[in-house]
Structures are given as structure tokens and as C-alpha cells.
Design an enzyme around this catalytic site. Structure first.
Site, short mmCIF file in Angstrom:
data_model
loop_
_atom_site.label_atom_id
_atom_site.label_comp_id
_atom_site.label_asym_id
_atom_site.label_seq_id
_atom_site.Cartn_x
_atom_site.Cartn_y
_atom_site.Cartn_z
CE LYS A 171 -1.67 3.02 1.97
NZ LYS A 171 -1.37 4.42 1.52
CB CYS A 279 13.24 9.26 7.81
SG CYS A 279 14.23 8.01 7.01
CD GLU A 381 9.66 13.71 10.96
OE1 GLU A 381 8.48 13.35 11.09
OE2 GLU A 381 10.53 13.00 10.44
P1 NAD Z 1 2.37 9.23 6.92
O1 NAD Z 1 2.49 8.61 8.25
O2 NAD Z 1 1.41 10.36 6.76
O3 NAD Z 1 1.93 8.14 5.82
C1 NAD Z 1 2.62 6.93 5.67
C2 NAD Z 1 1.68 5.88 5.11
O4 NAD Z 1 0.61 5.66 6.04
C3 NAD Z 1 1.02 6.29 3.80
O5 NAD Z 1 0.94 5.15 2.97
C4 NAD Z 1 -0.35 6.77 4.21
O6 NAD Z 1 -1.34 6.56 3.22
C5 NAD Z 1 -0.65 5.92 5.43
N1 NAD Z 1 -1.47 6.62 6.43
C6 NAD Z 1 -1.51 7.95 6.69
N2 NAD Z 1 -2.35 8.21 7.70
C7 NAD Z 1 -2.87 7.03 8.10
C8 NAD Z 1 -3.79 6.65 9.12
N3 NAD Z 1 -4.36 7.54 9.91
N4 NAD Z 1 -4.07 5.34 9.25
C9 NAD Z 1 -3.49 4.43 8.46
N5 NAD Z 1 -2.62 4.74 7.47
C10 NAD Z 1 -2.31 6.02 7.29
O7 NAD Z 1 3.84 9.66 6.46
P2 NAD Z 1 4.27 10.47 5.17
O8 NAD Z 1 3.87 11.89 5.34
O9 NAD Z 1 3.87 9.74 3.93
O10 NAD Z 1 5.86 10.34 5.27
C11 NAD Z 1 6.66 11.21 6.03
C12 NAD Z 1 6.97 10.61 7.38
O11 NAD Z 1 7.59 9.34 7.22
C13 NAD Z 1 7.96 11.44 8.19
O12 NAD Z 1 7.55 11.46 9.53
C14 NAD Z 1 9.27 10.68 8.04
O13 NAD Z 1 10.20 10.86 9.07
C15 NAD Z 1 8.78 9.28 8.02
N6 NAD Z 1 9.75 8.38 7.40
C16 NAD Z 1 10.44 7.56 8.23
C17 NAD Z 1 11.39 6.71 7.70
C18 NAD Z 1 12.18 5.81 8.59
O14 NAD Z 1 12.87 4.96 8.07
N7 NAD Z 1 12.11 5.93 9.91
C19 NAD Z 1 11.64 6.70 6.31
C20 NAD Z 1 10.90 7.55 5.50
C21 NAD Z 1 9.95 8.39 6.06
#
Ligand code: NAD
Length: 495
Positions: A171, A279, A381
Site C-alpha cells: 500500500k 527521515c 519533526e
Molecule cells: P504518513 O504517516 O502520513 O503516511 C505513511 C503511510 O501511512 C502512507 O501510505 C499513508 O497513506 C498511510 N497513512 C496515513 N495516515 C494514516 C492513518 N491515519 N491510518 C493508516 N494509514 C495512514 O507519512 P508520510 O507523510 O507519507 O511520510 C513522512 C513521514 O515518514 C515522516 O515522519 C518521516 O520521518 C517518516 N519516514 C520515516 C522513515 C524511517 O525509516 N524511519 C523513512 C521515511 C519516512
């Protein structure tokens, strides 16, 4: 405008509901995306369950051959994949190529799966007893990925999950869906039997369906910390194995003896590459001593002002647009808060000409000095092109400050003193550490993961931990005594 469909068992499937995918450099919709409901997710699960038993029974070397072909096809179509990433994410083309290459490293590692699944063997573990333990696949597993690495983060997950004998449902982020579908087509071309890999688009409803489905045995998640925590709690409550990687606030410590030209040159890229939407981006420079801070700022400020910014699809740029209007406004709001809280705004990204002069979601690089730990720009962040300089008096202060932070994803120290570097690596409560390496993203044969609120679960992503995560262990003991040996009943515990 073209449509992006779900990819289930090798077929494209439309959705009842659609959303627009926006090009952040123009703010124009570029694609219409099918969004999954629970029934669509169930179709992917059913296809995966049907296909997985035969796949699991194949020799690992046969599964690895699919990965060899997949790697070649990813390289063949790299330009096309990167163009899709740049258009939907906004990052510059060269950066998209960098993430794809790091993703391909994981496919290469998965090609070694026969070696990785070899297991352990003890001859004569007891009288005429041989014992071996092996790794068996879990069955159907799923991955939920963020917007900021449309190719690399999914590639952290499914090559190894598939190579270990599982079926995988991806997904991807609904903001950047096209690279995932393109790569699904390449897996199909590489000869992966249909049903073993599906892509379902969507947001919360699709994710909830994956959490609730009893057939899905494990979830890999990468995204923000609040969602990571929810998915970890929801998934483990259902008895699933879950690894949920969350957000970050990565500090670089600059010691007085550091090569400051080198530190400034590499920090600029680590802070502002991909508009800070990484990240592992460095968002705080902790300078030991005022002289170090003054000298670093003197080197950083002109470079921050001169970054080349524009549509990521153009060549030769340093930084593209932010992912969406909400994120651009959120970052601008943090700049406002930082200035109001008394931090010194050395370079203000809101003054970049593209902010007013383009419909896209642009911000220039922002550099703050004299940031303190009570400020929201330090604590939260931001996930944008903002670098905060914090001044401390001693190296010990720097270590204590980092260890007190909520997040523990990546960190680094700039120094010429080997002893200081070694002490830092030992004492710091962070999962990935660089010594004169500002973005210490481990290579594919080491695993990736943060500490504290940057990761929920026991196992890190990719590398050797991925083999452990996507398999379960079985220990088999076998006895073939000589026919002539007499056996009598034993009531004691075997020893
Ligand atoms: P996000 O948490 O908004 O979304 C991530 C995924 O979760 C997406 O596929 C989204 O559709 C889904 N999602 C969003 N809200 C949801 C909910 N309420 N319930 C279920 N699923 C949901 O993150 P983003 O904005 O896409 O990415 C940025 C974030 O990801 C930053 O916080 C970054 O630090 C983090 N990140 C972490 C790493 C790591 O390795 N630790 C790597 C890349 C990004």
C-alpha cells in the site's frame, strides 16, 4: 490526465472512488488514482493466499532468479521510474536516481537468499539425533510506505519478503503511486507468478483492512510516528508481527577540531537535499563552542542562499518543491514560530522568489541560529528545508541533549579525533550513527532502524533483519537409531 489503477494478480483494477495526484512543482493534477475499499484489499489477499503455497515450495535459488531479472529491468527502466518519482514527489531527478540505486541494492541482497536461508545444522545433537533449524516464510505479508521514497522504501521490503517465499501486498503513499505500479509491472515481466505481489492504493481504510485481515501475518510500516504507533498497536493486538518505522529529528554534532569546510559542505546536502523531506535529513547542527558555531554559520549561510531550486524534472537543481500545500504551509508556520520564540533567523526560506512567483509548493532553505531545546522548531519533526543551529559548551552537553530527544533515528559527529568519534558511537542513544558521515543510511547488507519513537518493533528494516522479520524459525530433531539398538521407555526429560 491518466488513471492509476490497483495492481492485483497481474491485472489493473479501477476503484469506485478516486483522488487526484498532484505535481507539487505546478500544483496541477497529473493523474487520477483508484482508492481501495476493504473488498479490494480482500481481493489482493485472496490472490496472495492462492499463489503463495506453490511459491513457498520452490527452491530459493529459483525465487532468486526472479530477483536477478527484476534488478536488470529496474536498471533498464530507471529513467522512466525516476521521471515518475520527480513528477509526483517533486524531488530532483538525480536524487530520485540515488534513491532507486539504493533500492536496487536491496534487490541484489535478496538475490543471495539461498545463502541467507541456509539455516543451522548439528550432527549428533544427541544419541543418533541430528538437529537443524531453518527459516520458513510467514505466508501473506504487507507493507505500507510513505511519500518521501516512492521507490527505495518499498524496495526495503518486498524483494526480501518475496525471496523468502512470502506473498506481498504493497500500500504505497497515495501521493506518489505511479512508481509502485511501474515496478509491479517489472516484477511481472521478471516472471514472478501472478498474485504474489499486489499494489492497492488508498489511505486509512485500506490500511485498516490490512490490519484487520487475519490472513495478513506481518506488517512493515514506514511513515510518521503517530501512524507508526497506531499501526504497531493495532497490528500486534491482532497477533501480527509488526515493524513500524516512524519520524525523526537528526542531530549532527560539530566539534571544534572538525574540518569545518567539509562539515559545512556535507551538512548542506544532508539538511536540504530532497527539501529536507528525508527521515535521515540532518535538521539540527549542535556546535560545541561559540567559535565553532560562528565559523559553521559563516560557511553554511551563503550556500543556503545560493541553492538552485525548481521543478525536480529539470536537470542540475539542488532542491525541488515540497510534497503538498499543507506541508509547505506547515514548514512556513514553523519558521514563523521559531522567529517568534527568539531564534535568530539567518536565512529565511520564505523570501525565495519561487514562493510568490510559482504556483508550486516551494520554499527556500532556512537557517536558524541560537535555537534552544524548548522551541518547537527544535522539538518537532518539521520535515522541510530548515536547519537549526544549537550552541552548547561541551561534547558531553551535546551527547546529553541528543539522548534526551524523543527521536533516535540517525545522528553524526564531525571531528578529527578518533577517540571522540568512538565515544560518541558508544554513548549516543540513536540507531544509526555517522562519524564524519552525515547521512549514515546503512548499506543493504546491514539493517536500517532508529531507536525510541523512531521505531516500534524489535527488528529493523532490510538487511539480515529482513530475513528474520519475513520468516519464522523451525527447529527439527531427527533420530535414526541403529536397528539393533534396544530402546526402553524413558520417563525423564530427555537430556
Ligand atoms: P504518513 O504517516 O502520513 O503516511 C505513511 C503511510 O501511512 C502512507 O501510505 C499513508 O497513506 C498511510 N497513512 C496515513 N495516515 C494514516 C492513518 N491515519 N491510518 C493508516 N494509514 C495512514 O507519512 P508520510 O507523510 O507519507 O511520510 C513522512 C513521514 O515518514 C515522516 O515522519 C518521516 O520521518 C517518516 N519516514 C520515516 C522513515 C524511517 O525509516 N524511519 C523513512 C521515511 C519516512
Amino acid at each position: 490526465m491518466t488513471d492509476v489503477y490497483h495492481w492485483i494478480a497481474g491485472e489493473r483494477l479501477a476503484g469506485e472512488r478516486t483522488i487526484d495526484v498532484i505535481n507539487p512543482a505546478t500544483a496541477e493534477p497529473v493523474r487520477r488514482l483508484a482508492m481501495a475499499d476493504t473488498a479490494t484489499v480482500q481481493r489482493a489477499i485472496d490472490a496472495a493466499r492462492e499463489a503463495q503455497p506453490a511459491w513457498r515450495d520452490l527452491p530459493p535459488a529459483k525465487r532468486a532468479q526472479v530477483m536477478y531479472r527484476f534488478k536488470t529491468l529496474l536498471e533498464r527502466d530507471a529513467d522512466e521510474i525516476c521521471a515518475l518519482i520527480s513528477e509526483e514527489h517533486g524531488k530532483v531527478l538525480e536524487d530520485a536516481m540515488g534513491e532507486l540505486k539504493r533500492g536496487i541494492e536491496n534487490v541484489e541482497y535478496a538475490c543471495g537468499v539461498p545463502e541467507l536461508l541456509k539455516g543451522e545444522y548439528s550432527h549428533n545433537a544427541g544419541p543418533a539425533i541430528d538437529t537443524w533449524s531453518n527459516h520458513q516464510p510467514l505466508g501473506v505479508v504487507a507493507g505500507i510506505t510513505p511519500f518521501n521514497f516512492p521507490a527505495m522504501v518499498p524496495l526495503w521490503m518486498y524483494p526480501m519478503a518475496l525471496a523468502c517465499g512470502n506473498a506481498f501486498i504493497l500500500k504505497p503513499s497515495e501521493q506518489v503511486p505511479s512508481a509502485a505500479v511501474k515496478m509491479a509491472e517489472l516484477l511481472d515481466e521478471a516472471g514472478l507468478p501472478r498474485g504474489l505481489f499486489s499494489v492497492v492504493h488508498g489511505n486509512r481504510e485500506a490500511v485498516e483492512a490490512l490490519i484487520e485481515a487475519p490472513e495478513v501475518r506481518a506488517l512493515s510500516f514506514v511513515g510518521s510516528t503517530p501512524v507508526a504507533r497506531r499501526i504497531y498497536e493495532g497490528g500486534t493486538r491482532q497477533g501480527k508481527r509488526v515493524q513500524a518505522l516512524g519520524g525523526a529529528k537528526n542531530h549532527a554534532v560539530v566539534l571544534p577540531d572538525a574540518d569545518l569546510d567539509n562539515a559545512a559542505n556535507t551538512l548542506i546536502g544532508a539538511a536540504f537535499g530532497s527539501a529536507g523531506e528525508r527521515c535521515m535529513a540532518i535538521s539540527v547542527a549542535v556546535c560545541v563552542g561559540d567559535a565553532t558555531a560562528d565559523a559553521l554559520i559563516e560557511r553554511l549561510a551563503p550556500q543556503a542562499r545560493q541553492l538552485k531550486i525548481g521543478a525536480g524534472t529539470e536537470k542540475g537543481l539542488d532542491m525541488g518543491a515540497l510534497i503538498n500545500a499543507g506541508q509547505r504551509d506547515k514548514v512556513a508556520g514553523y519558521i514563523e514560530q521559531g522567529a517568534a520564540a527568539g531564534a535568530e533567523l539567518v536565512v529565511d526560506g520564505r523570501e525565495h522568489p519561487l514562493v510568490e512567483g510559482s504556483p508550486g509548493y516551494f520554499l527556500g532553505a532556512t537557517l536558524f541560529d541560537r535555537v534552544t531545546t524548548d522551541m518547537s522548531i527544535y522539538r518537532d519533526e518539521i520535515f522541510g528545508p530548515v536547519l537549526c543551529v544549537v550552541r552548547v559548551e561541551t561534547f558531553e552537553d551535546a551527547i546529553a541533549l541528543i539522548n534526551a530527544h524523543q527521536y533516535g533515528n540517525g545522528t553524526c559527529v564531525f571531528t578529527r579525533d578518533g577517540e571522540a568519534g568512538r565515544r560518541f558511537a558508544d554513548a549516543i542513544e540513536v540507531g544509526m550513527v555517522g562519524i564524519n558521515v552525515p547521512l549514515p543510511v546503512p548499506v543493504a547488507f546491514h539493517s536500517f532502524g532508529g531507536w525510541k519513537d523512531s521505531l516500534f518493533g524489535d527488528l529493523h528494516a532490510y538487511g539480515p533483519d529482513a530475513v528474520r522479520f519475513y520468516t519464522r524459525r523451525k527447529a527439527i530433531s531427527q533420530r535414526w537409531p541403529r536397528r539393533s539398538a534396544q530402546e526402553s521407555a524413558q520417563f525423564n526429560f530427555p537430556s
